[in-house]
Design a protein around this motif. Structure first.
Motif, PDB file in Angstrom:
ATOM      1  N   ALA A  62      42.576  79.468  47.075  1.00 26.67           N
ATOM      2  CA  ALA A  62      43.090  79.924  48.369  1.00 26.67           C
ATOM      3  C   ALA A  62      43.112  81.450  48.433  1.00 26.67           C
ATOM      4  CB  ALA A  62      44.486  79.356  48.610  1.00 26.67           C
ATOM      5  N   ARG A  63      43.520  82.092  47.347  1.00 29.95           N
ATOM      6  CA  ARG A  63      43.531  83.557  47.289  1.00 29.95           C
ATOM      7  C   ARG A  63      42.115  84.118  47.390  1.00 29.95           C
ATOM      8  NH1 ARG A  63      42.459  87.089  43.619  1.00 29.95           N
ATOM      9  NH2 ARG A  63      42.236  85.521  41.996  1.00 29.95           N
TER      10      ARG A  63
ATOM     11  N   HIS B  13      39.583  82.773  48.900  1.00 26.27           N
ATOM     12  CA  HIS B  13      39.120  82.662  50.287  1.00 26.27           C
ATOM     13  C   HIS B  13      39.657  83.788  51.142  1.00 26.27           C
ATOM     14  CE1 HIS B  13      39.473  80.982  54.468  1.00 26.27           C
ATOM     15  NE2 HIS B  13      38.182  80.932  54.268  1.00 26.27           N
ATOM     16  N   LYS B  14      40.937  84.096  50.972  1.00 26.89           N
ATOM     17  CA  LYS B  14      41.529  85.192  51.747  1.00 26.89           C
ATOM     18  C   LYS B  14      40.867  86.527  51.407  1.00 26.89           C
ATOM     19  CE  LYS B  14      44.698  82.558  53.655  1.00 26.89           C
ATOM     20  NZ  LYS B  14      44.572  82.162  55.089  1.00 26.89           N
ATOM     21  N   GLU B  15      40.506  86.697  50.130  1.00 22.17           N
ATOM     22  CA  GLU B  15      39.967  87.973  49.676  1.00 22.17           C
ATOM     23  C   GLU B  15      38.534  88.204  50.138  1.00 22.17           C
ATOM     24  OE1 GLU B  15      39.598  90.481  45.489  1.00 22.17           O
ATOM     25  OE2 GLU B  15      41.104  88.915  45.774  1.00 22.17           O
TER      26      GLU B  15
ATOM     27  N   GLY C 229      36.761  86.044  52.360  1.00 22.01           N
ATOM     28  CA  GLY C 229      36.578  85.633  53.745  1.00 22.01           C
ATOM     29  C   GLY C 229      35.361  84.781  54.022  1.00 22.01           C
TER      30      GLY C 229
ATOM     31  N   ASP D 234      42.191  75.460  56.351  1.00 24.04           N
ATOM     32  CA  ASP D 234      42.364  75.866  57.746  1.00 24.04           C
ATOM     33  C   ASP D 234      42.131  74.662  58.647  1.00 24.04           C
ATOM     34  OD1 ASP D 234      42.713  78.612  57.085  1.00 24.04           O
ATOM     35  OD2 ASP D 234      40.539  78.834  56.924  1.00 24.04           O
TER      36      ASP D 234
END
Length: 351
Positions: free
Chosen positions: A177-178, A180-182, A184, A202
């Motif tokens: 999850a981290r 993916h956030k990093e 994008g 999401d």
């Protein structure tokens, strides 16, 4: 980075059709999770996007490109498998950069990309180790790093955490999850574990027998399922279901000691309905209609397994330290406006 669009996608093996005209749009940068029971077609659908399974009919687009019949290497995807598939004789950095080396990428560029991926995944201190000197979670991070260095348009994950123990699964859920956030990137993730789906996605795609049952954000599926299958699959512990009879805007539920609940007008037309109540929405109460089978007391939360008045099995989640004795008789209360209603024949939601 690119979105993924599936348009009436079909997969057949001979005369057997396993994917039935799936339509789906995954936005650029979205984390989409395919979830469903074993045999529902989620891994097959993922492999079709990857190009590892031939698409019988329909179209798959990545960004603006029709990739339906492209070779996997031309699609701009990178896949992380359930098994780590690392070369045991290579170090971590060699494993991560091997695909680039085979494609003739200059060594300086490979080193730069491997260094960048290792920093993201906190693998710097392990770059000179071989896979046998790593834990399961570290090996999976190397497999993810190998995908990152390729710089794909879309990341594909096929049940990547199923070989890990419970503690490592939680740790790796956070890591992915981290990640993916990093970065994008668009990610498609396959799992049979709805807890993974709820905590990472999401968008969740719930599949059954090669068809999409419902698509939506995790809490939308949890709070507003379209049918009994989705309601029972999303949420942990699973939703409790009871037989009910509707009349005059009310539903009588024998399994809850004859409890009468307000119901939507559509329930009257159905007559026989199925009433769904989540374990978190049931409360222990005074009474003797139900029998306690066993209680699991975990400190901050307890799960009470109960045989209801009509013989059905019920789970109650309680956030206190009550611990009813096995075999004791109790009553149950339902939190107001918490019940969901489904047509007993079709399983479709009654609203």
């Amino acid at each position: 980075m690119s979105g993924v669009t599936l348009n009436k996608v079909i997969k057949r093996y001979g005369d057997v059709q396993v994917i039935h005209g799936v339509d789906l749009e995954i936005e650029d940068g979205e984390f989409c999770v395919f979830v469903g029971p074993s045999g529902c077609g989620k891994s097959t659908l993922l492999r079709m996007v990857a190009g590892l399974e031939e698409t019988t009919d329909g179209q798959i687009d990545i960004g603006t490109r029709d990739v339906t019949h492209m070779d996997p290497a031309e699609r701009g995807v990178a896949m992380v498998f359930q098994t780590y598939a690392l070369y045991p004789h290579m170090t971590v950095e060699q494993n991560m950069g091997f695909g680039l080396k085979m494609n003739g990428v200059p060594k300086a560029e490979i080193d730069q990309k491997v260094s960048g991926a290792s920093k993201i995944l906190k693998l710097d201190e392990y770059l000179k180790r071989r896979p046998k000197a790593l834990s399961g979670g570290q090996r999976q991070r190397v497999a993810i790093g190998r995908a990152i260095v390729r710089g794909p348009d879309v990341f594909l994950f096929d049940e990547p955490l199923s070989n890990l123990d419970a503690e490592l699964r939680v740790e790796m859920r956070v890591e992915i999850a981290r990640l993916h956030k990093e970065i994008g990137a668009t990610m498609i993730y396959v799992t049979h574990d709805q807890v993974e789906a709820m905590t990472m996605a999401d968008k969740i795609v719930v599949l059954r027998a090669g068809e999409i049952e419902q698509v939506g954000a995790p809490l939308d599926l949890y709070n507003d399922p379209d049918n009994q299958f989705v309601a029972g699959f999303i949420g942990s512990p699973a939703m409790n279901f009871f037989d009910g009879t509707a009349a005059d805007g009310k539903v009588t539920v024998p399994g809850l000691g004859g409890l009468v609940i307000d119901a939507p007008a559509s329930a009257n037309a159905a007559g026989k309905v199925t009433v769904g109540v989540r374990p978190q929405k049931l409360r222990l109460a005074d009474g003797d209609s139900h029998t306690v089978d066993i209680s699991e007391q975990l400190g901050g939360v307890a799960y009470h397994y109960i045989t209801a008045a009509d013989g059905s099995r019920v789970i109650v989640e309680a956030h206190d330290q009550t611990n009813p004795v096995s075999g004791s008789r109790i009553g149950l209360d339902v939190a107001p406006d918490s019940a969901l209603f489904f047509d007993a024949a079709s399983g479709q939601r009654l609203r």
